[in-house]
Design a protein around this motif. Structure first.
Motif, PDB file in Angstrom:
ATOM      1  N   LEU A   1      80.074   4.473  39.510  1.00  0.00           N
ATOM      2  CA  LEU A   1      79.378   3.195  39.745  1.00  0.00           C
ATOM      3  C   LEU A   1      78.431   2.861  38.600  1.00  0.00           C
ATOM      4  CD1 LEU A   1      78.652   3.524  43.554  1.00  0.00           C
ATOM      5  CD2 LEU A   1      80.046   1.741  42.455  1.00  0.00           C
ATOM      6  N   GLU A   2      77.746   3.870  38.095  1.00  0.00           N
ATOM      7  CA  GLU A   2      76.839   3.658  36.968  1.00  0.00           C
ATOM      8  C   GLU A   2      77.604   3.106  35.757  1.00  0.00           C
ATOM      9  OE1 GLU A   2      74.554   6.565  33.883  1.00  0.00           O
ATOM     10  OE2 GLU A   2      74.280   7.019  36.015  1.00  0.00           O
ATOM     11  N   LEU A   3      78.757   3.691  35.490  1.00  0.00           N
ATOM     12  CA  LEU A   3      79.578   3.228  34.368  1.00  0.00           C
ATOM     13  C   LEU A   3      80.123   1.822  34.623  1.00  0.00           C
ATOM     14  CD1 LEU A   3      81.507   6.538  33.622  1.00  0.00           C
ATOM     15  CD2 LEU A   3      79.675   5.529  32.244  1.00  0.00           C
ATOM     16  N   LEU A   4      80.550   1.556  35.846  1.00  0.00           N
ATOM     17  CA  LEU A   4      81.055   0.223  36.194  1.00  0.00           C
ATOM     18  C   LEU A   4      79.973  -0.834  36.070  1.00  0.00           C
ATOM     19  CD1 LEU A   4      83.404   0.733  39.264  1.00  0.00           C
ATOM     20  CD2 LEU A   4      83.953  -0.475  37.156  1.00  0.00           C
ATOM     21  N   GLU A   5      78.750  -0.492  36.474  1.00  0.00           N
ATOM     22  CA  GLU A   5      77.653  -1.447  36.390  1.00  0.00           C
ATOM     23  C   GLU A   5      77.302  -1.769  34.945  1.00  0.00           C
ATOM     24  OE1 GLU A   5      74.772   0.406  38.950  1.00  0.00           O
ATOM     25  OE2 GLU A   5      75.832  -0.283  40.748  1.00  0.00           O
ATOM     26  N   LYS A   6      77.446  -0.797  34.057  1.00  0.00           N
ATOM     27  CA  LYS A   6      77.227  -1.067  32.628  1.00  0.00           C
ATOM     28  C   LYS A   6      78.251  -2.076  32.122  1.00  0.00           C
ATOM     29  CE  LYS A   6      75.012   3.234  31.296  1.00  0.00           C
ATOM     30  NZ  LYS A   6      75.122   4.495  30.544  1.00  0.00           N
ATOM     31  N   ASP A   7      79.510  -1.899  32.550  1.00  0.00           N
ATOM     32  CA  ASP A   7      80.553  -2.850  32.158  1.00  0.00           C
ATOM     33  C   ASP A   7      80.262  -4.231  32.731  1.00  0.00           C
ATOM     34  OD1 ASP A   7      81.970  -1.123  30.594  1.00  0.00           O
ATOM     35  OD2 ASP A   7      83.675  -0.929  31.943  1.00  0.00           O
ATOM     36  N   ALA A   8      79.818  -4.275  33.983  1.00  0.00           N
ATOM     37  CA  ALA A   8      79.526  -5.554  34.638  1.00  0.00           C
ATOM     38  C   ALA A   8      78.343  -6.255  33.985  1.00  0.00           C
ATOM     39  CB  ALA A   8      79.248  -5.343  36.124  1.00  0.00           C
ATOM     40  N   ALA A   9      77.442  -5.479  33.378  1.00  0.00           N
ATOM     41  CA  ALA A   9      76.272  -6.053  32.718  1.00  0.00           C
ATOM     42  C   ALA A   9      76.615  -6.614  31.338  1.00  0.00           C
ATOM     43  CB  ALA A   9      75.175  -5.000  32.594  1.00  0.00           C
ATOM     44  N   GLY A  10      77.893  -6.607  30.995  1.00  0.00           N
ATOM     45  CA  GLY A  10      78.318  -7.191  29.732  1.00  0.00           C
ATOM     46  C   GLY A  10      78.467  -6.204  28.603  1.00  0.00           C
ATOM     47  N   LYS A  11      78.217  -4.953  28.870  1.00  0.00           N
ATOM     48  CA  LYS A  11      78.336  -3.918  27.840  1.00  0.00           C
ATOM     49  C   LYS A  11      79.697  -3.255  27.971  1.00  0.00           C
ATOM     50  CE  LYS A  11      73.412  -3.108  28.226  1.00  0.00           C
ATOM     51  NZ  LYS A  11      72.392  -2.226  28.729  1.00  0.00           N
ATOM     52  N   LYS A  12      80.756  -4.020  27.786  1.00  0.00           N
ATOM     53  CA  LYS A  12      82.128  -3.519  27.965  1.00  0.00           C
ATOM     54  C   LYS A  12      82.432  -2.417  26.965  1.00  0.00           C
ATOM     55  CE  LYS A  12      83.785  -6.659  30.945  1.00  0.00           C
ATOM     56  NZ  LYS A  12      84.132  -6.303  32.268  1.00  0.00           N
ATOM     57  N   ASP A  13      83.017  -1.370  27.471  1.00  0.00           N
ATOM     58  CA  ASP A  13      83.429  -0.245  26.644  1.00  0.00           C
ATOM     59  C   ASP A  13      84.742   0.280  27.218  1.00  0.00           C
ATOM     60  OD1 ASP A  13      83.838   2.082  25.233  1.00  0.00           O
ATOM     61  OD2 ASP A  13      81.973   3.038  25.861  1.00  0.00           O
TER      62      ASP A  13
ATOM     63  N   SER B   1      86.135   9.999  37.612  1.00  0.00           N
ATOM     64  CA  SER B   1      85.148  10.191  38.679  1.00  0.00           C
ATOM     65  C   SER B   1      85.740   9.860  40.040  1.00  0.00           C
ATOM     66  CB  SER B   1      83.913   9.318  38.435  1.00  0.00           C
ATOM     67  OG  SER B   1      83.187   9.779  37.329  1.00  0.00           O
ATOM     68  N   ILE B   2      86.487   8.776  40.089  1.00  0.00           N
ATOM     69  CA  ILE B   2      87.101   8.363  41.354  1.00  0.00           C
ATOM     70  C   ILE B   2      88.189   9.357  41.759  1.00  0.00           C
ATOM     71  CG2 ILE B   2      88.457   6.568  42.494  1.00  0.00           C
ATOM     72  CD1 ILE B   2      86.885   4.535  40.717  1.00  0.00           C
ATOM     73  N   LEU B   3      89.005   9.778  40.809  1.00  0.00           N
ATOM     74  CA  LEU B   3      90.061  10.750  41.114  1.00  0.00           C
ATOM     75  C   LEU B   3      89.482  12.085  41.584  1.00  0.00           C
ATOM     76  CD1 LEU B   3      92.560  10.011  38.209  1.00  0.00           C
ATOM     77  CD2 LEU B   3      92.884   9.518  40.642  1.00  0.00           C
ATOM     78  N   LYS B   4      88.389  12.513  40.986  1.00  0.00           N
ATOM     79  CA  LYS B   4      87.737  13.759  41.410  1.00  0.00           C
ATOM     80  C   LYS B   4      87.271  13.607  42.862  1.00  0.00           C
ATOM     81  CE  LYS B   4      85.751  17.790  41.046  1.00  0.00           C
ATOM     82  NZ  LYS B   4      86.530  18.997  41.156  1.00  0.00           N
TER      83      LYS B   4
END
Length: 153
Positions: free
Chosen positions: A44-56, A66-69
């Motif tokens: 979620l932390e990584l997804l929120e960074k993407d949603a904040a416009g910092k696409k990587d 993370s989801i698969l784990k």
């Protein structure tokens, strides 16, 4: 310095392994829930960074891992249910775990923060419930078997 870091890493791994091997069934269940919540928090932390416009683009793989784990942990919880002792509770948990894995599969494909958050919060609620059960029962006195976790309900 590198040798010190390696020695510390080895000591930490040994501590974690001992902690797992000596944990009761209840403690193992809590550890599984803790790790599942931790993995989803990371995703979620990584997804929120993407949603904040910092696409990587490199984050997509990390989010997926993370989801698969978490799905692997949920599958372990499913496989360890004891339907003979757990009865209706075990059946309900199996249905819930199945739903978690379906939600996580779709959420991973769609990179859906809301669906991941929903599963994360429900896993955390289950973790809290197990923690309360363990605190009020003698389940902590039961040593875990050497093969998997056995959830009796």
């Amino acid at each position: 310095m590198e040798g010190t870091i390696l020695a510390y890493s080895n000591q930490l791994s040994a501590y974690k392994e001992t902690r797992i091997k000596t944990a009761s069934q209840g403690q193992l269940i809590i550890m599984l829930y803790d790790e599942a919540v931790k993995q989803l928090d990371h995703g979620l932390e990584l997804l929120e960074k993407d949603a904040a416009g910092k696409k990587d683009p490199g984050r997509i793989e990390k989010i997926s891992k993370s989801i698969l784990k978490t799905q692997e942990i949920v599958t372990e919880l499913m496989a360890s249910l004891n339907f003979d002792l757990g009865g209706e509770i075990a059946q309900n948990l199996f249905s819930l775990y199945t739903w978690f894995n379906k939600e996580l599969l779709g959420a991973n494909i769609d990179q859906d923060i809301l669906r991941i958050s929903r599963v994360r919060n429900m896993l955390n609620d289950l973790r809290s419930a197990w923690s309360a059960i363990i605190a009020t029962t003698s389940m902590e006195g039961i040593k875990s078997p050497s093969t998997g976790v056995n959830i009796a309900g």
